[in-house]
Design an enzyme around this catalytic site. Structure first.
Site, PDB file in Angstrom:
ATOM      1  CB  CYS A 122      50.949  95.247 163.637  1.00 16.42           C
ATOM      2  SG  CYS A 122      51.052  96.808 164.605  1.00 16.42           S
ATOM      3  CG  HIS A 228      45.981  94.754 164.032  1.00 15.28           C
ATOM      4  ND1 HIS A 228      46.912  93.766 164.638  1.00 15.28           N
ATOM      5  CD2 HIS A 228      46.877  95.860 164.537  1.00 15.28           C
ATOM      6  CE1 HIS A 228      47.788  94.362 165.422  1.00 15.28           C
ATOM      7  NE2 HIS A 228      47.828  95.634 165.246  1.00 15.28           N
ATOM      8  CD  GLU A 230      44.735  90.736 163.696  1.00 17.58           C
ATOM      9  OE1 GLU A 230      45.339  90.943 162.939  1.00 17.58           O
ATOM     10  OE2 GLU A 230      45.276  91.484 165.043  1.00 17.58           O
TER      11      GLU A 230
END
Ligand code: MN
Length: 259
Positions: A122, A228, A230
Site C-alpha cells: 500500500c 493488503h 497481510e
C-alpha cells in the site's frame, strides 16, 4: 547461543505524526504502531518480525539494515507529500507523515543497493514508486474516470473486493500461479506515472496499477502491491505464498551476507 537461522524482517511502523487524531490518548509525544496482521504474516511464514520506528539519521537507518535480512515497507494512515513528486497538494490530500516517508524512501534506496529483499504494501509501494521518481494520483475518485471503489468500506479489509490482472512472466504471476487474483482495496491514492525501472505487474480492471517489480533484475527480490496481503493472509493461499516467498528470499540473503 546457537546461530539464528530465521531471517529478521524489519517492518516500518506507522506514526501519529500526521496529527490526524488517532491515538490521541497518548498526548503530545509521537507514537509508533503497527497492525498485528503484518506480524502474524511474517511469523507464520518463518520470519522474525521487528518493527522499525521512524529514525532520522542515515547512521541509524544503516544500522537497521545491518540488523535485518528483509525490509517490509508497510501501509498506514497517511499520504505521501505531493511535493516529493513535483505537485501541489489537492484538497483531498490526507495526513502527511514527513519523517516516516523520508525514512521509508531512504531505507528503500539503501536496501536496493544492498540487494536486500523488499516487499512494499500500500503506502510502501507508493513510497517505492516516488523514491524512483514516479508520481501518484492524489485522490483516485477525483482524477480517474470510472474508477472502481478502491476504498472498499464497509467491506472489511480481510475480504477481497476487486480483481487484478497479473502480468505475464512477472514474479507475482509465478507466485500466484494464475493470470488474475482477487484483492482487497483500502486506498484513495495510487500510482500515476511509474518510477524509473519499474514495471506494472498487477493492474485492476479500471487500469489502476496495483503491483510493481523491477524491469530488469537487480539481483534483489522486490514486489510492491497496492492491496493488503497481510489482511487476507489467513484465508488466502496466494497471500501466504507471497509472504513465504519474501521470507525465503530474506533467508537466502541472510545466508549470503551474514557469514
Ligand atoms: Mn484497489
Amino acid at each position: 547461543m546457537a546461530k539464528l537461522k530465521m531471517p529478521v524482517i524489519g517492518i516500518s511502523a506507522d506514526t501519529n505524526e500526521g496529527k490526524e487524531g488517532d491515538l490521541k490518548e497518548y498526548g503530545s509525544d509521537t507514537v509508533f504502531w503497527l497492525k498485528k496482521h503484518y506480524i502474524t504474516a511474517i511469523e507464520k511464514s518463518g520470519g522474525i518480525p521487528v518493527i522499525l520506528p521512524v529514525v532520522e539519521s542515515p547512521k541509524a537507518m544503516a544500522g537497521y539494515l545491518n540488523l535485518i535480512d528483509g525490509l517490509l515497507l508497510s501501509g498506514g494512515y497517511f499520504d505521501i507529500n505531493p511535493k516529493l513528486y513535483g505537485e501541489k497538494p489537492m484538497p483531498q490530500c490526507g495526513a502527511l507523515k514527513p519523517a516516516r516517508t523520508l525514512m521509508e524512501i531512504a531505507l528503500f534506496k539503501k536496501a536496493r543497493k544492498l540487494k536486500m529483499p523488499l516487499l512494499g504494501i500500500c503506502g510502501g509501494l507508493q513510497a517505492i514508486n516516488v523514491g524512483l521518481g514516479g508520481t501518484l494520483y492524489q485522490h483516485i475518485p477525483a482524477q480517474v474516470e470510472n474508477a472502481l471503489a478502491h476504498e472498499q468500506k464497509p467491506v472489511p479489509s480481510t475480504k477481497p473486493s476487486h480483481y487484478v490482472a497479473l502480468a505475464k512472466n512477472s514474479e507475482i504471476r509465478k507466485i500466484a500461479g494464475a493470470p488474475k487474483t482477487k484483492v482487497n482495496s483500502t486506498h484513495h491514492q495510487a500510482i500515476k506515472d511509474l518510477g524509473r525501472g519499474l514495471i506494472a505487474c498487477a493492474v485492476a480492471e479500471d487500469g489502476i496499477v496495483e503491483g510493481v517489480e523491477f524491469k530488469k533484475s537487480t539481483g534483489g527480490f522486490m514486489i510492491g502491491v497496492q492491496w493488503h496481503p497481510e489482511a487476507l493472509f489467513k484465508n488466502s493461499t496466494f497471500s501466504q505464498k507471497l509472504f513465504h516467498r519474501f521470507v525465503t528470499e530474506a533467508k537466502k540473503y541472510k545466508a549470503q551476507t551474514r557469514t
